[in-house]
Design an enzyme around this catalytic site. Structure first.
Site, PDB file in Angstrom:
ATOM      1  N   ASP A  75       0.805  -1.232   0.000  1.00  0.00           N
ATOM      2  CA  ASP A  75       0.000   0.000   0.000  1.00  0.00           C
ATOM      3  C   ASP A  75       0.834   1.275   0.000  1.00  0.00           C
ATOM      4  O   ASP A  75       1.986   1.298   0.420  1.00  0.00           O
ATOM      5  CB  ASP A  75      -0.967   0.014   1.192  1.00  0.00           C
ATOM      6  CG  ASP A  75      -0.272  -0.165   2.537  1.00  0.00           C
ATOM      7  OD1 ASP A  75       0.751  -0.887   2.596  1.00  0.00           O
ATOM      8  OD2 ASP A  75      -0.749   0.402   3.529  1.00  0.00           O
ATOM      9  N   GLU A 133      -0.644  -2.174   5.007  1.00  0.00           N
ATOM     10  CA  GLU A 133       0.297  -2.145   6.132  1.00  0.00           C
ATOM     11  C   GLU A 133       0.128  -0.867   6.939  1.00  0.00           C
ATOM     12  O   GLU A 133       0.216  -0.883   8.160  1.00  0.00           O
ATOM     13  CB  GLU A 133       1.744  -2.267   5.624  1.00  0.00           C
ATOM     14  CG  GLU A 133       2.782  -2.447   6.726  1.00  0.00           C
ATOM     15  CD  GLU A 133       3.079  -1.200   7.525  1.00  0.00           C
ATOM     16  OE1 GLU A 133       3.299  -1.305   8.748  1.00  0.00           O
ATOM     17  OE2 GLU A 133       3.086  -0.098   6.935  1.00  0.00           O
TER      18      GLU A 133
HETATM   19 ZN   LIG Z   1       4.599   3.964   6.464  1.00  0.00          ZN
HETATM   20 ZN   LIG Z   2       6.256   1.280   5.607  1.00  0.00          ZN
END
Ligand SMILES: [Zn+2]
Ligand SMILES: [Zn+2]
Length: 395
Positions: A75, A133
Site C-alpha cells: 500500500d 500495512e
Molecule cells: Zn509507512
Molecule cells: Zn512502511
C-alpha cells in the site's frame, strides 16, 4: 547469488511502475495485478484475494519439507508527492509511495526471479504480498482469511527501508524492534452546571486534568525502567460552553511499547487509574482501548539467520545485529505473533543524501541502489535455511 544488470533494470522498472500508480490500503487492485503478472511470468502459481487484495505465490525445489515466507507490503499513503518533476512521479493525485513499499515489492519480486532462475535450495518459498500495512490491518486480514492454514510457513521474513541509515547497511535485533501502537478514548461523564456554582456540579474537566497527569505515572512508576513505553494524550474536548461546567469530557491518545506484557500493563493501569479517579470524584468513566499494531518482536533463531544472510550480502561490517528499536509501528508484528521470523532495516541512505529524506515526507523516494541488496538478502535467507542437498547425500 548476484544480481545481473538485466535483473537490476527490471527491478527498477517494477519499482517505478508501482511508484507511478500508488494505491492505498485494501485498494491495491492494479498493484496486485502487476505483482501477479510478474510472478506468473516467472512460472509461479499465484493465489489472489487473500485478506482483500493480498496474494501468495509458492516456489518449490526438491522435496524438502521446509517452508520460508518472504513478505512485502503493497500500500501507498494518501498524501501528495512534492517532487512532480521526478520521471516516475505518482500519477494518482493525493496518493504516493511515501513509505517505500514500492521498493519492498520490487525486492521480493527480485528474490523470486533469482530463486526461480536458480532454484538451488530444497523446500518451498512463499512470496507473500500483503495489503494495508499503513493501517495495521492487512496482515491480520490475511491471517484471518486462512493465510497460514492454506499456505503454512515455518518462518517468515520482512524488511523495511530506513532513511537515515547508510545505504545498504542492514540492522536488526533480537526481541522488540518496532513498537506496538494502541489508541485510547476516555469518556468522562460528570454533571454540568453554572460556572459560578461548581459545588452543584461534578466537573469532568478537573477530573480529566487529574487523569492526564496520572497517566504519566504509568511509564514513570508502573513499567520496568528497562522497558521502553510511551503514553501520550493528544486530544481533549468538552461540551464547549464558556460559562458552564461541561457534563462530558473526552480525552484521546495513543500508547507505544515493545512487548505484549508491557502493552497489557499499559491498558490495565489506564483502566484502573481512570476508574479510581472518576469514582473518587463521583464521575462516570468509559475507557475504549483498541489495538492498532502488535509490537514487532523478532525471534532469536531467525535473527541469527537474518544477520548471517545480510553479512553474506553486504559484509559483516555493514550489519548491526543489536540496533536500537524504533518507536514507529509495523504490521509485520502481526505475523510474528503466530509464526517465527525476523524483520530487518535496510539503509535507504544517510541523512543529507537523496535516500535520507524521511519516510512519510512528500519528497521521499525509495533508493533504487538498494534493490539488488534486498533481493539478494531474501534469496540468501532461503539458500541458508533450506540448503540444497548435495549430490550423493543420503547414500
Ligand atoms: Zn509507512
Ligand atoms: Zn512502511
Amino acid at each position: 547469488m548476484l544480481v545481473d544488470d538485466d535483473l537490476k533494470a527490471r527491478m527498477v522498472r517494477w519499482r517505478h511502475h508501482f511508484h507511478q500508480f500508488p494505491e492505498t490500503g485494501f485498494n491495491e487492485h492494479r498493484t496486485a495485478d502487476y505483482v501477479a503478472s510478474v510472478l506468473q511470468l516467472l512460472g509461479l502459481e499465484v493465489h489472489r484475494g487473500i485478506g482483500g487484495t493480498g496474494l501468495v505465490a509458492s516456489l518449490r525445489a526438491g522435496d524438502g519439507p521446509g517452508v520460508i515466507g518472504l513478505r512485502a507490503d503493497m500500500d501507498a499513503l494518501a498524501m501528495a508527492e512534492t517532487a512532480p518533476d521526478r520521471p516516475h512521479a505518482s500519477r494518482h493525485a493525493g496518493c504516493m509511495h511515501g513509505c517505500g513499499h514500492d521498493g519492498h515489492m520490487a525486492m521480493v519480486l527480485g528474490a523470486a526471479q533469482l530463486l526461480a532462475q536458480r532454484p538451488d535450495f530444497d523446500g518451498t518459498v512463499r512470496f507473500i504480498f500483503q495489503p494495508a500495512e499503513e493501517h495495521g490491518r492487512g496482515a491480520g486480514a490475511m491471517i484471518a482469511d486462512g493465510l497460514f492454514e492454506r499456505f503454512p510457513v515455518d518462518e517468515i521474513y520482512g524488511a523495511h527501508n530506513i532513511p537515515g541509515l547508510a545505504e545498504g547497511h542492514v540492522a536488526t535485533r533480537v526481541g522488540g524492534i518496532m513498537a506496538s501502537e494502541d489508541n485510547f478514548v476516555i469518556r468522562i461523564q460528570g454533571r454540568g452546571g453554572h460556572a459560578a456554582r461548581p459545588h452543584m456540579a461534578v466537573d469532568p474537566l478537573v477530573v480529566a486534568a487529574e487523569i492526564i497527569l496520572a497517566l504519566q505515572t504509568i511509564v514513570a512508576r508502573s513499567v520496568d525502567l528497562g522497558e521502553p513505553a510511551v503514553v501520550s494524550c493528544t486530544e481533549i474536548f468538552s461540551d464547549g460552553i464558556r460559562n458552564a461546567l461541561p457534563s462530558n469530557v473526552t480525552i484521546k491518545g495513543d500508547t507505544r511499547s515493545y512487548s505484549p506484557q508491557v502493552q497489557a500493563l499499559l491498558e490495565r493501569r489506564m483502566r484502573e487509574l481512570c476508574q479510581g479517579i472518576c469514582s473518587a470524584h463521583g464521575a462516570q468513566c468509559e475507557v475504549e482501548y483498541t489495538h492498532e499494531f502488535a509490537p514487532t518482536v523478532n525471534w532469536p533463531q531467525c535473527v541469527e539467520l537474518a544477520t548471517a544472510a545480510a553479512a553474506a550480502v553486504v559484509g559483516a561490517d555493514q550489519v548491526d545485529g543489536d540496533v536500537r528499536p524504533m518507536m514507529i509501528s509495523e504490521d509485520f508484528g502481526a505475523f510474528l505473533k503466530v509464526v517465527p521470523g525476523a524483520f530487518v532495516f535496510i539503509g535507504n541512505g544517510a541523512v543529507g543524501s537523496a535516500g535520507g529524506v524521511p519516510l512519510h515526507n512528500g519528497a521521499y523516494d525509495f533508493n533504487d541502489g538498494i534493490l539488488p541488496i534486498g533481493a539478494r538478502y531474501f534469496a540468501e535467507l532461503v539458500r541458508r535455511r533450506l540448503p540444497a542437498r548435495t549430490a550423493g547425500a543420503g547414500t
